[in-house]
Design a protein around this motif. Structure first.
Motif, PDB file in Angstrom:
ATOM      1  N   ALA A 128      56.602  63.860  -0.892  1.00  0.00           N
ATOM      2  CA  ALA A 128      55.904  62.563  -1.191  1.00  0.00           C
ATOM      3  C   ALA A 128      56.779  61.417  -0.545  1.00  0.00           C
ATOM      4  CB  ALA A 128      56.139  62.068  -2.807  1.00  0.00           C
ATOM      5  N   SER A 129      56.071  60.552  -0.003  1.00  0.00           N
ATOM      6  CA  SER A 129      56.381  59.125   0.725  1.00  0.00           C
ATOM      7  C   SER A 129      55.294  58.168   0.286  1.00  0.00           C
ATOM      8  CB  SER A 129      56.223  59.478   2.252  1.00  0.00           C
ATOM      9  OG  SER A 129      55.063  59.769   2.709  1.00  0.00           O
ATOM     10  N   TYR A 130      56.053  56.867   0.424  1.00  0.00           N
ATOM     11  CA  TYR A 130      55.289  55.776  -0.023  1.00  0.00           C
ATOM     12  C   TYR A 130      55.811  54.553   0.577  1.00  0.00           C
ATOM     13  CZ  TYR A 130      59.451  54.446  -2.536  1.00  0.00           C
ATOM     14  OH  TYR A 130      61.004  54.131  -3.053  1.00  0.00           O
ATOM     15  N   ALA A 185      58.327  55.370   3.142  1.00  0.00           N
ATOM     16  CA  ALA A 185      59.694  56.323   2.946  1.00  0.00           C
ATOM     17  C   ALA A 185      59.422  57.482   2.122  1.00  0.00           C
ATOM     18  CB  ALA A 185      60.601  55.331   2.530  1.00  0.00           C
ATOM     19  N   ASN A 186      60.049  58.288   2.643  1.00  0.00           N
ATOM     20  CA  ASN A 186      60.263  59.713   2.232  1.00  0.00           C
ATOM     21  C   ASN A 186      61.132  59.551   0.592  1.00  0.00           C
ATOM     22  OD1 ASN A 186      58.669  61.237   4.139  1.00  0.00           O
ATOM     23  ND2 ASN A 186      60.497  61.685   5.123  1.00  0.00           N
ATOM     24  N   VAL A 187      60.257  60.219  -0.266  1.00  0.00           N
ATOM     25  CA  VAL A 187      61.070  60.487  -1.584  1.00  0.00           C
ATOM     26  C   VAL A 187      62.120  61.593  -1.315  1.00  0.00           C
ATOM     27  CG1 VAL A 187      61.001  60.695  -4.016  1.00  0.00           C
ATOM     28  CG2 VAL A 187      59.187  59.678  -3.076  1.00  0.00           C
ATOM     29  N   HIS A 224      51.367  50.651  -3.738  1.00  0.00           N
ATOM     30  CA  HIS A 224      51.947  51.408  -2.649  1.00  0.00           C
ATOM     31  C   HIS A 224      51.030  52.378  -2.197  1.00  0.00           C
ATOM     32  CE1 HIS A 224      55.949  50.103  -3.728  1.00  0.00           C
ATOM     33  NE2 HIS A 224      55.680  50.556  -5.052  1.00  0.00           N
ATOM     34  N   TYR A 225      50.974  52.518  -0.909  1.00  0.00           N
ATOM     35  CA  TYR A 225      50.344  53.632   0.128  1.00  0.00           C
ATOM     36  C   TYR A 225      51.176  54.829  -0.303  1.00  0.00           C
ATOM     37  CZ  TYR A 225      47.517  49.974   2.118  1.00  0.00           C
ATOM     38  OH  TYR A 225      46.429  48.905   2.498  1.00  0.00           O
ATOM     39  N   VAL A 226      50.511  55.873  -0.568  1.00  0.00           N
ATOM     40  CA  VAL A 226      51.329  57.055  -0.662  1.00  0.00           C
ATOM     41  C   VAL A 226      50.634  58.198  -0.235  1.00  0.00           C
ATOM     42  CG1 VAL A 226      52.179  58.768  -2.729  1.00  0.00           C
ATOM     43  CG2 VAL A 226      51.778  56.279  -3.273  1.00  0.00           C
TER      44      VAL A 226
END
Length: 284
Positions: free
Chosen positions: A91-93, A101-103, A132-134
């Motif tokens: 996931a990134s957001y 940014a990567n989780v 957020h954009y995800v």
């Protein structure tokens, strides 16, 4: 579209449909040709079930982009468009599509009601209520693969053609006719990374198998009812009536399989297959 049927030809033949399966191709008496014809029908039945449910039933990898908010505990609230969600792979957001940014660790994601994923992210970007954009990747569906290598009795591992969706500690069914059994994956199994080209993988088991097993049979997490839906629809295709006047399948040629069967047309089996899919709550 599935590349292998959710129920194999041998497994269908072992089901008590009481249909003649030795003359599906009238131009070729080779048993392998008959098996190939039945496999094609089962592929059509599997694709039909996918279409009815608006998604692949077998385990598959999904990448989705969406808008999402964080709750007060710093969890991204992500709603999947496929069912059931087995796990989150990545996931990134961020505040903009070009600033994601990567989780770093998605292993703590919480799956709720098999559709909602709560992904803990923490940090300054996670203000409660902020949109957020995800972009996230997850595995959804039910394990549906084949045994890829013969296994001896009391085997402590089974090699499968596609490990997608297989999880440690979960139980799966081996459907080889006459030696069916349920096996449980060892707790220390590390699931294969989600990807577009799965490779044959050895799956360690928590306990030895009760029987020897041959390659080419189902290793699956699909319920018996879901498999019954595939069998029912495939049987309906084999029960097409002899005359156009009776046919729920228009413009169909006579079937020698159906001509020796005293039962009504297969429409009831289609209805039953659809009812099963609805009752399994897999329709999107």
């Amino acid at each position: 579209m599935p590349t292998t049927p959710y129920v194999t030809a041998a497994e269908f033949a072992a089901h008590p449909t009481y249909l003649a399966l030795d003359n599906l191709r009238q131009d070729n008496a080779d048993p392998d040709a008959q098996t190939a014809a039945l496999t094609n029908i089962l592929l059509m039945a599997s694709a039909w079930a996918d279409s009815e449910c608006n998604q692949p039933l077998g385990a598959h990898v999904v990448t989705r982009t969406q808008r999402a908010r964080c709750d007060r505990d710093g969890n991204l609230q992500l709603i999947a468009n496929r069912f059931p969600v087995l796990w989150v792979a990545a996931a990134s957001y961020g505040p903009r599509p070009a600033d994601l940014a990567n989780v770093p660790d998605v292993t703590a994601a919480w799956i709720e009601e098999q559709r909602l994923a709560l992904v803990p992210v923490g940090g300054a970007r996670t203000m409660s209520g902020l949109g957020h954009y995800v972009r996230w990747t997850f595995v959804a569906g039910r394990v549906a693969t084949l045994v890829d290598e013969d296994a001896d009795e009391a085997a402590m591992a089974i090699t499968v053609a596609d490990p997608t969706g297989i999880q440690p500690g979960e139980a799966y069914r081996l459907w080889e006719p006459g030696v069916e059994e349920t096996v449980t994956v060892a707790d220390d199994y590390i699931p294969a990374a989600a990807g577009p080209a799965p490779q044959p993988t050895e799956i360690p088991l928590a306990a030895p198998t009760l029987h020897a097993h041959g390659e080419g049979y189902s290793f699956t997490g699909m319920t018996s009812d879901l498999r019954l839906a595939i069998v029912s629809y495939a049987a309906s295709l084999l029960m097409r009536p002899d005359t156009a006047a009776e046919d729920e399948y228009p413009d169909n040629n006579a079937s020698s399989t159906r001509s020796k069967d005293s039962r009504p047309t297969g429409l009831g089996l289609v209805k039953e297959a659809r009812r099963i899919l609805m009752s399994e709550t897999v329709v999107g």
